[in-house]
Write a protein that holds these residues in place. Sequence first.
Motif, mmCIF file in Angstrom:
data_model
loop_
_atom_site.group_PDB
_atom_site.id
_atom_site.type_symbol
_atom_site.label_atom_id
_atom_site.label_comp_id
_atom_site.label_asym_id
_atom_site.label_seq_id
_atom_site.Cartn_x
_atom_site.Cartn_y
_atom_site.Cartn_z
ATOM 1 N N ASP A 1 0.968 -1.114 0.155
ATOM 2 C CA ASP A 1 0.003 -0.003 0.039
ATOM 3 C C ASP A 1 0.994 1.363 0.026
ATOM 4 O OD1 ASP A 1 -2.213 1.508 0.141
ATOM 5 O OD2 ASP A 1 -2.486 1.513 2.393
ATOM 6 N N PHE A 2 1.262 1.803 -1.468
ATOM 7 C CA PHE A 2 2.277 2.781 -1.246
ATOM 8 C C PHE A 2 1.246 4.287 -1.109
ATOM 9 C CE2 PHE A 2 4.075 0.024 -4.245
ATOM 10 C CZ PHE A 2 5.396 0.186 -4.192
ATOM 11 N N SER A 3 1.978 5.005 0.088
ATOM 12 C CA SER A 3 1.401 6.270 0.170
ATOM 13 C C SER A 3 1.471 7.212 -0.937
ATOM 14 C CB SER A 3 2.194 6.681 1.362
ATOM 15 O OG SER A 3 3.440 7.433 0.876
ATOM 16 N N PRO A 4 0.687 8.201 -0.919
ATOM 17 C CA PRO A 4 0.668 9.245 -2.027
ATOM 18 C C PRO A 4 2.246 9.485 -2.383
ATOM 19 C CG PRO A 4 -1.081 9.801 -0.993
ATOM 20 C CD PRO A 4 -0.349 8.737 0.084
ATOM 21 N N ALA A 5 3.026 9.933 -1.421
ATOM 22 C CA ALA A 5 4.449 10.072 -1.421
ATOM 23 C C ALA A 5 5.234 9.273 -2.208
ATOM 24 C CB ALA A 5 5.020 10.885 -0.013
ATOM 25 N N GLU A 6 5.037 8.256 -1.637
ATOM 26 C CA GLU A 6 5.848 6.598 -2.152
ATOM 27 C C GLU A 6 5.437 6.641 -3.672
ATOM 28 O OE1 GLU A 6 6.253 4.281 2.269
ATOM 29 O OE2 GLU A 6 4.871 3.914 0.844
ATOM 30 N N ARG A 7 4.104 6.667 -3.658
ATOM 31 C CA ARG A 7 3.716 6.643 -5.193
ATOM 32 C C ARG A 7 4.428 7.411 -6.333
ATOM 33 N NH1 ARG A 7 2.433 2.327 -7.901
ATOM 34 N NH2 ARG A 7 0.949 1.848 -6.120
ATOM 35 N N GLU A 8 4.491 8.919 -5.706
ATOM 36 C CA GLU A 8 5.291 9.860 -6.705
ATOM 37 C C GLU A 8 6.592 9.654 -6.738
ATOM 38 O OE1 GLU A 8 5.845 14.580 -6.433
ATOM 39 O OE2 GLU A 8 4.556 13.719 -5.023
ATOM 40 N N PHE A 9 7.404 9.118 -5.482
ATOM 41 C CA PHE A 9 8.733 8.619 -5.898
ATOM 42 C C PHE A 9 8.738 7.516 -6.672
ATOM 43 C CE2 PHE A 9 12.139 5.909 -4.743
ATOM 44 C CZ PHE A 9 13.043 6.653 -4.643
ATOM 45 N N VAL A 10 8.020 6.725 -6.612
ATOM 46 C CA VAL A 10 8.013 5.419 -7.484
ATOM 47 C C VAL A 10 8.161 5.980 -9.118
ATOM 48 C CG1 VAL A 10 7.119 3.153 -8.387
ATOM 49 C CG2 VAL A 10 7.448 3.768 -5.925
#
Length: 368
Positions: free
Chosen positions: A299-308
């Motif tokens: 479950d990626f957080s919004p910040a993690e998804r942006e980084f990915v």
Amino acid sequence: MAADDTAADGIRGTAHGDAPVPLSVLDLVTVGAGSTATDALRTSVELARLAESRGFHRHWVAEHHSMPGVASSSPAVILAHLAAHTERIRLGSGGVMLPNHAPLVIAEQFGTLEALAPGRIDLGLGRAPGTDGATAAALRRTDRLNEGADDFPQQLAELTRFLDDDFPDGHPYARIHAVPGPVQATSPGGVQSPHRPPVWLLGSSGFSARLAGMLGLPFAFAHHFSARNTVPALDLYRESFRPSEVLDAPYALIGVSALAADDEKEARRQVLAAALNMVRLRTGRPGLVPTPEEAEAYDFSPAEREFVESWNADVVHGTADEVRAGLDELRRRTGADELMLTANAHGGDVRLRSYELIADVYGLPTPA
């Protein structure tokens, strides 16, 4: 000053097949969840053999510390092992982090490697620690980390003197010799190898680019984790370049994250797992490279998804044809003289398959 042809031949590669420039391998010796360091090192041997048989120019190993998913804390040890299992491919460090080590120790290690694999060893040097600050302090036995980076030009000069055995008379180290090394040729009955590992400077910003140019050395840029700085750094290297006994013209390679798979969906699954590994590393939770299944369920957080999304935008991935198109475009945009490919994935079989697919799509030589 004209470049020495022997030295230059140890640097410049030959493009094979339809590849626009020589292709090489950057091996991070990654360890996936459910695997051991033994498995990862066994894959490195298989990869070196594959690369040699398919016409890749060189195989480099990077220095990293305190990272469970990267089993390359001792490049010289790994390179000695790879030398025993290959015959022709160039082997080297991409790189050894000079501030972590005494220059004499590096000269001895790479003199030994040169004796084991004459004419096949590259010495790539970086000025970063290859780890976090606390680990760097443990490695260097000091917490004055900035001093090590600032002293890089002086450390480089000292290392070069040890490699060439040419400290001037009166220098405190004039009677100290890196062995194996040139001093053996000056001893009674001594015969010394004509080869000396060429020194490369590695970087992810402008500092090493400018220094490599001023010294007339080959330069390797870490595009795989500093893509925004690639073109400015290469421009700075070329603008700063001064001909030397090593090179009469600039020679720059770039490290590129590239993963080819038999279908696009599988490539996306694999790079997502590698990106999750980077998320954990960047947030202080380094671990083994997760499986694609774990990454898909995460479950990626919004910040993690942006980084990915930002990270994977700089990973050339997809089918072999898509990877070729991406690499060709990157080479045109940067003017790199060589592309060094690193395949980050959970499984060793996936990494090996990626290099096979890339070799095939470029028509690289096939084993006899």
